[in-house]
Design an enzyme around this catalytic site. Structure first.
Site, PDB file in Angstrom:
ATOM      1  N   SER A 117       1.046  -1.252  -0.151  1.00 47.21           N
ATOM      2  CA  SER A 117      -0.025  -0.031  -0.212  1.00 47.21           C
ATOM      3  C   SER A 117       0.872   1.281   0.035  1.00 47.21           C
ATOM      4  CB  SER A 117      -0.890   0.032   1.233  1.00 47.21           C
ATOM      5  OG  SER A 117      -0.344  -0.291   2.346  1.00 47.21           O
ATOM      6  N   HIS A 138      -2.981  -3.464  -5.730  1.00 53.79           N
ATOM      7  CA  HIS A 138      -3.484  -2.885  -4.411  1.00 53.79           C
ATOM      8  C   HIS A 138      -5.025  -3.276  -4.073  1.00 53.79           C
ATOM      9  CE1 HIS A 138      -3.714   0.518  -1.117  1.00 53.79           C
ATOM     10  NE2 HIS A 138      -3.549  -0.587  -0.490  1.00 53.79           N
TER      11      HIS A 138
HETATM   12  N1  CAA Z   1     -14.849 -10.077   4.922  1.00 54.13           N
HETATM   13  C1  CAA Z   1     -16.070 -10.303   4.213  1.00 54.13           C
HETATM   14  N2  CAA Z   1     -17.190  -9.564   4.509  1.00 54.13           N
HETATM   15  C2  CAA Z   1     -17.446  -8.616   5.470  1.00 54.13           C
HETATM   16  C3  CAA Z   1     -16.283  -8.490   6.187  1.00 54.13           C
HETATM   17  C4  CAA Z   1     -15.161  -9.008   6.158  1.00 54.13           C
HETATM   18  N3  CAA Z   1     -13.982  -8.863   6.676  1.00 54.13           N
HETATM   19  N4  CAA Z   1     -16.774  -7.394   7.114  1.00 54.13           N
HETATM   20  C5  CAA Z   1     -17.893  -7.020   6.812  1.00 54.13           C
HETATM   21  N5  CAA Z   1     -18.346  -7.681   5.684  1.00 54.13           N
HETATM   22  C6  CAA Z   1     -19.466  -7.930   5.035  1.00 54.13           C
HETATM   23  C7  CAA Z   1     -20.692  -8.288   5.710  1.00 54.13           C
HETATM   24  O1  CAA Z   1     -20.701  -9.593   5.621  1.00 54.13           O
HETATM   25  C8  CAA Z   1     -21.734  -7.659   5.059  1.00 54.13           C
HETATM   26  O2  CAA Z   1     -22.493  -7.957   4.120  1.00 54.13           O
HETATM   27  P1  CAA Z   1     -23.858  -7.961   3.613  1.00 54.13           P
HETATM   28  O3  CAA Z   1     -24.458  -6.610   3.788  1.00 54.13           O
HETATM   29  O4  CAA Z   1     -23.976  -8.459   2.353  1.00 54.13           O
HETATM   30  O5  CAA Z   1     -24.655  -8.933   4.558  1.00 54.13           O
HETATM   31  C9  CAA Z   1     -21.307  -6.226   4.878  1.00 54.13           C
HETATM   32  O6  CAA Z   1     -19.797  -6.537   4.788  1.00 54.13           O
HETATM   33  C10 CAA Z   1     -21.661  -5.072   5.894  1.00 54.13           C
HETATM   34  O7  CAA Z   1     -20.907  -5.606   7.052  1.00 54.13           O
HETATM   35  P2  CAA Z   1     -21.643  -5.291   8.280  1.00 54.13           P
HETATM   36  O8  CAA Z   1     -23.127  -5.287   8.310  1.00 54.13           O
HETATM   37  O9  CAA Z   1     -21.334  -6.401   9.398  1.00 54.13           O
HETATM   38  O10 CAA Z   1     -21.022  -3.983   8.910  1.00 54.13           O
HETATM   39  P3  CAA Z   1     -21.189  -2.693   8.115  1.00 54.13           P
HETATM   40  O11 CAA Z   1     -22.198  -2.272   7.478  1.00 54.13           O
HETATM   41  O12 CAA Z   1     -20.626  -1.610   9.171  1.00 54.13           O
HETATM   42  O13 CAA Z   1     -19.904  -2.712   7.065  1.00 54.13           O
HETATM   43  C11 CAA Z   1     -17.518  -2.611   6.313  1.00 54.13           C
HETATM   44  C12 CAA Z   1     -18.431  -3.102   7.338  1.00 54.13           C
HETATM   45  C13 CAA Z   1     -18.095  -3.282   5.008  1.00 54.13           C
HETATM   46  C14 CAA Z   1     -16.256  -2.716   6.997  1.00 54.13           C
HETATM   47  C15 CAA Z   1     -17.816  -0.823   6.333  1.00 54.13           C
HETATM   48  O14 CAA Z   1     -18.162  -0.304   7.347  1.00 54.13           O
HETATM   49  C16 CAA Z   1     -16.972  -0.196   5.243  1.00 54.13           C
HETATM   50  O15 CAA Z   1     -17.034  -0.383   4.055  1.00 54.13           O
HETATM   51  N6  CAA Z   1     -16.116   0.434   5.866  1.00 54.13           N
HETATM   52  C17 CAA Z   1     -15.002   1.261   5.262  1.00 54.13           C
HETATM   53  C18 CAA Z   1     -13.817   0.121   4.898  1.00 54.13           C
HETATM   54  C19 CAA Z   1     -12.890   1.141   4.143  1.00 54.13           C
HETATM   55  O16 CAA Z   1     -12.669   2.243   3.757  1.00 54.13           O
HETATM   56  N7  CAA Z   1     -11.985   0.167   3.666  1.00 54.13           N
HETATM   57  C20 CAA Z   1     -10.617   0.532   2.742  1.00 54.13           C
HETATM   58  C21 CAA Z   1      -9.667   0.830   3.839  1.00 54.13           C
HETATM   59  S1  CAA Z   1      -8.069   1.572   3.101  1.00 54.13           S
HETATM   60  C22 CAA Z   1      -7.231   0.222   2.721  1.00 54.13           C
HETATM   61  O17 CAA Z   1      -7.848  -1.042   2.890  1.00 54.13           O
HETATM   62  C23 CAA Z   1      -6.256   0.569   1.994  1.00 54.13           C
HETATM   63  C24 CAA Z   1      -4.850   0.390   2.509  1.00 54.13           C
HETATM   64  O18 CAA Z   1      -3.802   0.475   1.932  1.00 54.13           O
HETATM   65  C25 CAA Z   1      -4.932   0.977   4.033  1.00 54.13           C
END
Ligand code: CAA
Length: 289
Positions: A117, A138
């Site tokens: 990253s 990435h």
């Molecule tokens: N693996 C697989 N599926 C997952 C998961 C995981 N670890 N965590 C959550 N999910 C799925 C759930 O199963 C759920 O699916 P459905 O809606 O189809 O049932 C969906 O995601 C939503 O999950 P939750 O209802 O449990 O919780 P939520 O609505 O709060 O969503 C989240 C959780 C998907 C993490 C959401 O909060 C989100 O998108 N957050 C932002 C994440 C983000 O910005 N990521 C990028 C980070 S930066 C990066 O990765 C790059 C880097 O280099 C640092």
């Protein structure tokens, strides 16, 4: 492309292995030990079980995906792969050592990709068997949920390598953006200053942790507030990438917030250590300030 190797069976590597198998590729999943690779596969099985319970996939699809993933020991087991994706710890010397091991067995037409990253692709390419067949790919966390892959070409990456990996990324159901090899690429270049600024705002007493998070979550329509997201990514990772932006551009606007540095020095790294801007050790997260 038939066989994909994934090196590193942690959160990112397991996610990459899962989506690759769900797209029908045979996957060799390695880590420093066979036990760690098997633990990665067990985690994938749990994720897929959950998807079956939620009726998002059929049990037969889960079984088919799991049957395609073979845990193997070490990077040197990747000799049969068409594409190898390195998703190991974000430390340059570890990645370089892995590239040496893979390089000894990689087929002359196979591609080596890194999920880094923050480390420059052109610099990492120096440790790869062939910089023309080396590229940054990435993924975002959680890999099965996030719809994006950033594709980063180094100075020597060939057009054919970029095209092959872009085609592969699309078969995973992800959208692809192409970035040049600049600090933070696209997403972290924009995201990390926001998370860092939330840390400055907290340190300067602008608002409480929950209010900064709720303000940004609802005010910007983001799925998580910035401090929750920083805990989710890992505060050490956020600090590391912010330092890469700062050092790579020489621009003081990217200087890390003192409070972020303090949390990392305290070992409060977010969810993975049970405590960051929130304390996760009880039933519900509690703000730590
Ligand atoms: N693996 C697989 N599926 C997952 C998961 C995981 N670890 N965590 C959550 N999910 C799925 C759930 O199963 C759920 O699916 P459905 O809606 O189809 O049932 C969906 O995601 C939503 O999950 P939750 O209802 O449990 O919780 P939520 O609505 O709060 O969503 C989240 C959780 C998907 C993490 C959401 O909060 C989100 O998108 N957050 C932002 C994440 C983000 O910005 N990521 C990028 C980070 S930066 C990066 O990765 C790059 C880097 O280099 C640092």
């Amino acid at each position: 492309m038939n066989i994909v190797g994934v090196i590193g069976a942690g959160q990112m590597g397991a996610g990459i292995a899962q989506v690759s198998a769900q797209a029908g590729y045979r996957v060799l999943l390695s880590d420093v030990s066979l036990d760690r690779a098997r633990a990665g596969l067990a985690g994938i099985a749990k994720q897929l079980d959950r998807a079956v319970t939620k009726e998002k996939i059929a049990a037969a699809d889960r079984d088919a995906a799991l049957a395609l993933i073979e845990p193997v020991e070490g990077a040197s087991a990747m000799g049969d792969c068409d594409l190898v994706i390195e998703a190991a710890t974000e430390r340059e010397e570890i990645k370089r050592a892995i590239f040496g091991d893979v390089g000894a067995v990689l087929r002359p037409d196979a591609i080596l990709a890194t999920n880094t990253s923050s480390i420059p692709i052109t610099r990492l390419a120096q440790a790869a068997p062939d910089p023309a067949r080396f590229v940054g790919v990435h993924f975002f966390n959680p890999v099965p949920v996030m719809g994006l892959i950033e594709l980063i070409r180094g100075l020597a990456t060939s057009d054919a390598t970029v095209a092959t990996v872009e085609d592969f990324a699309r078969t995973l159901g992800k959208q692809v953006v192409r970035a040049n090899d600049a600090p933070g690429f696209i997403v972290n270049r924009v995201l990390m200053p926001m998370l860092n600024e939330a840390c400055f705002a907290l340190g300067e007493g602008v608002a409480t942790i929950p209010d900064i998070d709720l303000g940004c979550q609802l005010g910007l329509n983001h799925p998580m507030g910035p401090l929750t997201l920083a805990d989710f990514i890992g505060l050490d990772t956020c600090l590391e990438i912010t330092r890469v932006l700062h050092e790579g551009t020489g621009d003081p606007k990217f200087r890390p917030a003192p409070l972020l540095v303090k949390y990392v020095e305290a070992g409060w790294l977010g969810r993975k250590t049970g405590r960051g801007f929130y304390d996760y050790r009880g039933d519900a997260p509690v703000p730590t300030r």
